[in-house]
Design a protein around this motif. Structure first.
Motif, PDB file in Angstrom:
ATOM      1  N   MET A 172      13.780 -28.312  34.998  1.00 42.72           N
ATOM      2  CA  MET A 172      13.501 -26.974  35.513  1.00 42.72           C
ATOM      3  C   MET A 172      12.198 -27.020  36.310  1.00 42.72           C
ATOM      4  N   LYS A 173      12.245 -26.525  37.523  1.00 39.98           N
ATOM      5  CA  LYS A 173      11.079 -26.564  38.395  1.00 39.98           C
ATOM      6  C   LYS A 173      10.132 -25.424  38.054  1.00 39.98           C
ATOM      7  N   THR A 174       8.857 -25.699  38.228  1.00 38.56           N
ATOM      8  CA  THR A 174       7.873 -24.652  38.001  1.00 38.56           C
ATOM      9  C   THR A 174       7.775 -23.779  39.235  1.00 38.56           C
TER      10      THR A 174
ATOM     11  N   ASN B 190       8.490 -25.886  47.952  1.00 42.86           N
ATOM     12  CA  ASN B 190       9.776 -26.133  48.600  1.00 42.86           C
ATOM     13  C   ASN B 190      10.198 -24.951  49.470  1.00 42.86           C
ATOM     14  N   ALA B 191       9.785 -23.742  49.095  1.00 42.20           N
ATOM     15  CA  ALA B 191      10.150 -22.559  49.869  1.00 42.20           C
ATOM     16  C   ALA B 191       9.451 -22.558  51.219  1.00 42.20           C
ATOM     17  N   LYS B 192       8.278 -23.200  51.299  1.00 42.28           N
ATOM     18  CA  LYS B 192       7.582 -23.297  52.586  1.00 42.28           C
ATOM     19  C   LYS B 192       8.346 -24.208  53.544  1.00 42.28           C
ATOM     20  N   LYS B 193       8.946 -25.265  53.001  1.00 42.34           N
ATOM     21  CA  LYS B 193       9.721 -26.190  53.829  1.00 42.34           C
ATOM     22  C   LYS B 193      11.039 -25.554  54.257  1.00 42.34           C
ATOM     23  N   LYS B 194      11.751 -25.054  53.290  1.00 39.49           N
ATOM     24  CA  LYS B 194      13.060 -24.454  53.554  1.00 39.49           C
ATOM     25  C   LYS B 194      13.215 -23.253  52.634  1.00 39.49           C
ATOM     26  N   SER B 195      13.476 -22.096  53.205  1.00 40.76           N
ATOM     27  CA  SER B 195      13.567 -20.890  52.386  1.00 40.76           C
ATOM     28  C   SER B 195      14.837 -20.920  51.542  1.00 40.76           C
TER      29      SER B 195
ATOM     30  N   LYS C  90      15.960 -19.364  42.581  1.00 42.45           N
ATOM     31  CA  LYS C  90      14.659 -19.702  43.144  1.00 42.45           C
ATOM     32  C   LYS C  90      14.035 -18.486  43.825  1.00 42.45           C
ATOM     33  N   ALA C  91      14.844 -17.753  44.565  1.00 46.44           N
ATOM     34  CA  ALA C  91      14.331 -16.555  45.246  1.00 46.44           C
ATOM     35  C   ALA C  91      13.889 -15.515  44.227  1.00 46.44           C
ATOM     36  N   LEU C  92      14.630 -15.365  43.149  1.00 48.73           N
ATOM     37  CA  LEU C  92      14.251 -14.412  42.095  1.00 48.73           C
ATOM     38  C   LEU C  92      12.949 -14.829  41.427  1.00 48.73           C
ATOM     39  N   LYS C  93      12.781 -16.127  41.195  1.00 49.52           N
ATOM     40  CA  LYS C  93      11.533 -16.607  40.599  1.00 49.52           C
ATOM     41  C   LYS C  93      10.354 -16.360  41.526  1.00 49.52           C
TER      42      LYS C  93
END
Length: 174
Positions: A1-3, A10-15, A22-25
């Motif tokens: 599980m990613k923190t 990772n969201a900066k590289k690819k949304s 991931k978006a909810l987190k």
């Protein structure tokens, strides 16, 4: 599980997909950061208000009180009357300005002052308004020597002042 930190990197590289976990987190982390910042701002405002209140007490004691050892209950009543009426001159000036201009110009300042005065009057009528222990000479000396910093506030001895402690019938007298 990613923190959350890894997800943000990772969201900066690819949304991430808008409906993904991931978006909810990310959204939850952003809301939490905003909530923590708001809490921190409120705490800073409370500390600033307490410092300004203590600074007023200190300035008034330096200005008005010559002999701190002969402090009576009547002096304490006058001291807290002056504290509760410290904004009267500014309120009169605002109302005069509003009458001259025939409109409200400083409504937010007026509302802030009225809310503060109402809160302090309610405090002095119920649980007590925090202030210096005017009948303890040693604590008054510490108040006069206070440097105005938050870190040195814990050494100041305070007392909760109520209308009963001041022998005042009601807040109408104040």
């Amino acid at each position: 599980m990613k923190t959350t930190g890894k997800i943000q990197k990772n969201a900066k590289k690819k949304s991430p997909h808008p409906n993904s976990r991931k978006a909810l987190k990310l959204a939850g982390a952003k809301i939490r950061e905003e909530r923590l910042q708001l809490k921190e701002d409120r705490k800073a405002e409370q500390i600033a208000a307490k410092i300004s209140m203590f600074k007023w007490y200190q300035d008034e004691m330096r200005e008005r009180l010559v002999d701190l050892k002969d402090f009576t209950k009547a002096d304490a009543q006058d001291f807290f009357r002056k504290y509760l009426h410290r904004f009267d001159e500014e309120l009169n000036q605002i109302s005069e300005t509003n009458q001259i201009l025939k409109r409200k110009t400083t409504g937010s300042r007026l509302a802030n002052i009225n809310a503060l005065v109402l809160k302090e009057r309610q405090l002095i009528d119920s649980s007590g308004l925090e202030g210096p222990n005017l009948f303890n000479f040693k604590s008054l000396e510490e108040w006069l020597e206070w440097d105005g910093e938050f870190d040195s506030m814990p050494r100041l001895k305070t007392k909760k002042w109520t209308t009963q402690a001041l022998d005042i019938n009601s807040s109408v007298e104040l």
